[in-house]
Motif scaffolding. Structure first.
Motif, PDB file in Angstrom:
ATOM      1  N   UNK A 472      83.646  -1.157 -97.324  1.00  0.00           N
ATOM      2  CA  UNK A 472      83.897  -2.508 -97.831  1.00  0.00           C
ATOM      3  C   UNK A 472      83.152  -3.577 -97.037  1.00  0.00           C
ATOM      4  N   UNK A 473      83.176  -3.481 -95.717  1.00  0.00           N
ATOM      5  CA  UNK A 473      82.531  -4.509 -94.887  1.00  0.00           C
ATOM      6  C   UNK A 473      81.033  -4.579 -95.116  1.00  0.00           C
ATOM      7  N   UNK A 474      80.431  -3.503 -95.628  1.00  0.00           N
ATOM      8  CA  UNK A 474      78.990  -3.527 -95.876  1.00  0.00           C
ATOM      9  C   UNK A 474      78.625  -4.541 -96.954  1.00  0.00           C
ATOM     10  N   UNK A 475      79.591  -4.874 -97.807  1.00  0.00           N
ATOM     11  CA  UNK A 475      79.353  -5.865 -98.839  1.00  0.00           C
ATOM     12  C   UNK A 475      79.553  -7.294 -98.388  1.00  0.00           C
ATOM     13  N   UNK A 476      79.920  -7.490 -97.119  1.00  0.00           N
ATOM     14  CA  UNK A 476      80.206  -8.836 -96.624  1.00  0.00           C
ATOM     15  C   UNK A 476      79.033  -9.454 -95.870  1.00  0.00           C
ATOM     16  N   UNK A 477      78.373  -8.684 -95.014  1.00  0.00           N
ATOM     17  CA  UNK A 477      77.278  -9.256 -94.237  1.00  0.00           C
ATOM     18  C   UNK A 477      76.411  -8.139 -93.679  1.00  0.00           C
ATOM     19  N   UNK A 478      75.255  -8.521 -93.178  1.00  0.00           N
ATOM     20  CA  UNK A 478      74.377  -7.589 -92.478  1.00  0.00           C
ATOM     21  C   UNK A 478      73.894  -8.263 -91.206  1.00  0.00           C
ATOM     22  N   UNK A 479      74.714  -8.228 -90.157  1.00  0.00           N
ATOM     23  CA  UNK A 479      74.379  -8.966 -88.939  1.00  0.00           C
ATOM     24  C   UNK A 479      73.253  -8.319 -88.148  1.00  0.00           C
ATOM     25  N   UNK A 480      72.704  -9.026 -87.179  1.00  0.00           N
ATOM     26  CA  UNK A 480      71.714  -8.411 -86.297  1.00  0.00           C
ATOM     27  C   UNK A 480      72.280  -7.148 -85.654  1.00  0.00           C
ATOM     28  N   UNK A 481      71.439  -6.163 -85.486  1.00  0.00           N
ATOM     29  CA  UNK A 481      71.870  -4.923 -84.863  1.00  0.00           C
ATOM     30  C   UNK A 481      72.589  -3.978 -85.796  1.00  0.00           C
ATOM     31  N   UNK A 482      72.617  -4.302 -87.092  1.00  0.00           N
ATOM     32  CA  UNK A 482      73.368  -3.493 -88.044  1.00  0.00           C
ATOM     33  C   UNK A 482      72.421  -2.711 -88.938  1.00  0.00           C
ATOM     34  N   UNK A 483      72.759  -1.444 -89.167  1.00  0.00           N
ATOM     35  CA  UNK A 483      71.997  -0.588 -90.066  1.00  0.00           C
ATOM     36  C   UNK A 483      72.935  -0.100 -91.160  1.00  0.00           C
ATOM     37  N   UNK A 484      72.519  -0.200 -92.419  1.00  0.00           N
ATOM     38  CA  UNK A 484      73.364   0.264 -93.519  1.00  0.00           C
ATOM     39  C   UNK A 484      73.608   1.768 -93.419  1.00  0.00           C
ATOM     40  N   UNK A 485      74.856   2.194 -93.554  1.00  0.00           N
ATOM     41  CA  UNK A 485      75.147   3.626 -93.588  1.00  0.00           C
ATOM     42  C   UNK A 485      74.877   4.216 -94.973  1.00  0.00           C
ATOM     43  N   UNK A 486      74.996   5.518 -95.064  1.00  0.00           N
ATOM     44  CA  UNK A 486      74.852   6.189 -96.349  1.00  0.00           C
ATOM     45  C   UNK A 486      75.592   7.518 -96.230  1.00  0.00           C
ATOM     46  N   UNK A 487      75.839   8.151 -97.362  1.00  0.00           N
ATOM     47  CA  UNK A 487      76.412   9.497 -97.329  1.00  0.00           C
ATOM     48  C   UNK A 487      76.339  10.122 -98.704  1.00  0.00           C
ATOM     49  N   UNK A 488      76.204  11.432 -98.722  1.00  0.00           N
ATOM     50  CA  UNK A 488      76.280  12.194 -99.966  1.00  0.00           C
ATOM     51  C   UNK A 488      75.327  11.655-101.022  1.00  0.00           C
ATOM     52  N   UNK A 489      74.122  11.282-100.600  1.00  0.00           N
ATOM     53  CA  UNK A 489      73.092  10.782-101.505  1.00  0.00           C
ATOM     54  C   UNK A 489      73.551   9.513-102.231  1.00  0.00           C
ATOM     55  N   UNK A 490      74.339   8.709-101.538  1.00  0.00           N
ATOM     56  CA  UNK A 490      74.805   7.437-102.074  1.00  0.00           C
ATOM     57  C   UNK A 490      74.861   6.456-100.918  1.00  0.00           C
ATOM     58  N   UNK A 491      74.615   5.177-101.193  1.00  0.00           N
ATOM     59  CA  UNK A 491      74.668   4.194-100.116  1.00  0.00           C
ATOM     60  C   UNK A 491      75.040   2.831-100.666  1.00  0.00           C
TER      61      UNK A 491
END
Length: 516
Positions: A472-491
């Protein structure tokens, strides 16, 4: 964590969805709760984030050993998960070979988009190679290192997540090396929002020094066989073999990839937020001074006293937001360290779920366990289901609900990749519970499972919301030092205006209706 393919029958998901659609769509709280910009009780976060941020706080030179977990060139840990302003905390550091080093301590927040503020710099300090402990009973690794420094926390330091950067001072011809430490500064003031970091889960997955976590005992990955201690450094973020690929997490647990985007966004928007660790919720007193309680990210491991504390919060009118997935999954008793410090060792004591099939099956397949927790669904509004991991789109079921006000979403509209890598489903029968979003998560295109995001009314005009996803938090912001996660061929795709507006709607209502 997944335990094999099994899914809730489709009729259960459909029954919950249809029941929800027949409920009244009238707001579950009082009308004044729908204020567009509810007043906050404090301007402390706004004032703090007006201060100058740090241009340089991330790890620049980081190195992990051949097994990919620890950084023996410099690594450290703290004597407590959290410390109240006015108290002190010890920092234990080891360097191989012995070196002088510096510690820069940062408070994490928004700070004009920089993400952190330098609070204080310490050093140069001396560090030698401190011993790697031999495995104890149940493979326990408890360092019990000598302190390298003691930090006296001034009474005016604001509650927050504090990340330290350890940096070696190189000899001529050498490079420097870096890693993190992390702890929470807490306070006891009334506040709008209580942000609970998920540090029990950070530690459960921590593989320091060499693949030793709750999941790595030879008897099996899901049983009660392994103990883990907070008296050891955090290795590289434990999910890096399929969820996060960022060695800059060394020493900071799972905060940076899964929780920092929420803290950054809350402080960017001036919400009155205070912070605590899992171990601070063994009694309800801290939370009862707040209007909303947030579980964030991957919040899997709860001492049963946490469960009863958060039940008490709900029953006394605190709004609960589970902006998390795979939460309240395992009963995780605390015990003291060898040298008598409380709440420093945990293990997987047994499943939550009461008599529900997922708990009975876990006990049968991976036990026997010494503990069985209550049905987590009766607290969260949804349960841990099997398989609990996978990926999918967060799909709107009830667009007319007040949480979607101002988003413009339509039924069936999907927010791509927001579900994962673990989630909740199988909503229980609770009066007034509504399924607001739901759909299918997949393990790479196979083993489908139904997930459900829910909301239900509390007894005092409050509510309990379950976003049903770690991401859920991935939809709120992408601050410095942050890398988007992924899993199971979905992200997930990163910040999304719909996720931001939903979260605003939830928090503004929570702030407006409860007095503390």
């Amino acid at each position: 964590m997944s335990e094999g393919p099994s899914k809730v029958p489709r009729r259960v998901f459909l029954k919950s969805t249809l029941s929800a659609s027949m409920l009244s769509s009238a707001p579950i709280l009082t009308s004044k709760a729908h204020a567009a910009d509810a007043p906050t009780t404090s301007k402390l976060i706004l004032q703090e984030n007006a201060l100058a941020g740090a241009d340089d706080w991330q790890l620049t030179r980081v190195r992990v050993d051949g097994d990919g977990f620890r950084s023996p060139w410099i690594e450290g840990y703290c004597s407590k998960q959290s410390v109240e302003a006015g108290e002190s905390i010890d920092v234990m550091v080891s360097c191989k070979p012995s070196r002088t080093f510096t510690l820069e301590l940062f408070r994490m927040g928004y700070y004009g988009g920089k993400g952190a503020r330098l609070i204080k710099k310490y050093g140069p300090l001396e560090a030698t190679e401190q011993p790697t402990p031999s495995p104890g009973e149940k493979n326990l690794h408890e360092c019990l290192w000598k302190p390298s420094l003691t930090i006296d926390i001034p009474a005016d330091w604001l509650s927050g997540v504090y990340v330290g950067r350890l940096t070696t001072i190189p000899q001529p011809g050498e490079s420097y090396w870096q890693s993190h430490i992390v702890f929470v500064v807490r306070d006891n003031r009334p506040a709008d929002i209580l942000f609970q970091v998920s540090d029990n889960t950070w530690q459960a997955y921590n593989r320091w020094p060499n693949n030793y976590s709750i999941y790595t005992h030879p008897r099996g990955v899901q049983g009660p066989w392994a103990d883990v201690s907070f008296d050891r450094p955090y290795a590289r973020e434990a999910q890096h073999n399929g969820v996060v690929d960022d060695p800059r997490t060394v020493g900071s647990g799972e905060f940076l990839p899964f929780e920092f985007p929420l803290a950054y966004w809350l402080e960017q928007n001036g919400y009155d937020v205070t912070y605590c660790s899992n171990s601070d919720m063994l009694t309800p007193e801290r939370g009862l001074k707040c209007k909303a309680f947030i579980s964030v990210g991957h919040d899997e491991y709860w001492d049963i006293r946490q469960f009863h504390s958060v039940e008490k919060l709900r029953d006394e009118g605190v709004n609960l937001l589970f902006l998390s997935g795979n939460s309240v999954c395992w009963v995780t008793p605390f015990r003291e360290s060898t040298d008598g410090v409380a709440n420093r060792i945990i293990f997987r004591g047994g499943p939550y779920g009461g008599g529900e099939s997922h708990a009975v099956t876990r006990d049968k397949d991976h036990g026997p366990f010494p503990h069985r927790g209550p049905d987590e669904g009766l607290l969260m509004g949804a349960r841990n289901v099997r398989p609990v991991n996978g990926g999918g789109d967060w799909t709107v079921v009830k667009p007319e609900h007040w949480i979607f006000a101002g988003t413009g979403v339509k039924q069936g509209e999907a927010i791509p990749g927001l579900v994962g890598w673990e989630y909740h489903g199988d909503p229980p029968e609770i009066d007034g519970l509504e399924v607001v979003a739901g759909g299918t998560a997949w393990q790479g295109g196979v083993n489908p499972q139904q997930w459900t995001a829910t909301i239900y009314p509390g007894p005092k005009g409050n509510y309990v919301f379950n976003a049903a996803t770690i991401f859920w938090a991935q939809g709120l912001s992408s601050p410095p030092g942050h890398v988007l996660p992924w899993s199971h061929w979905s992200r997930p795709h990163g910040p999304d205006a719909r996720v931001q507006q939903i979260t605003h709607n939830l928090l503004r209502r929570a702030v407006a209706v409860r007095e503390v």
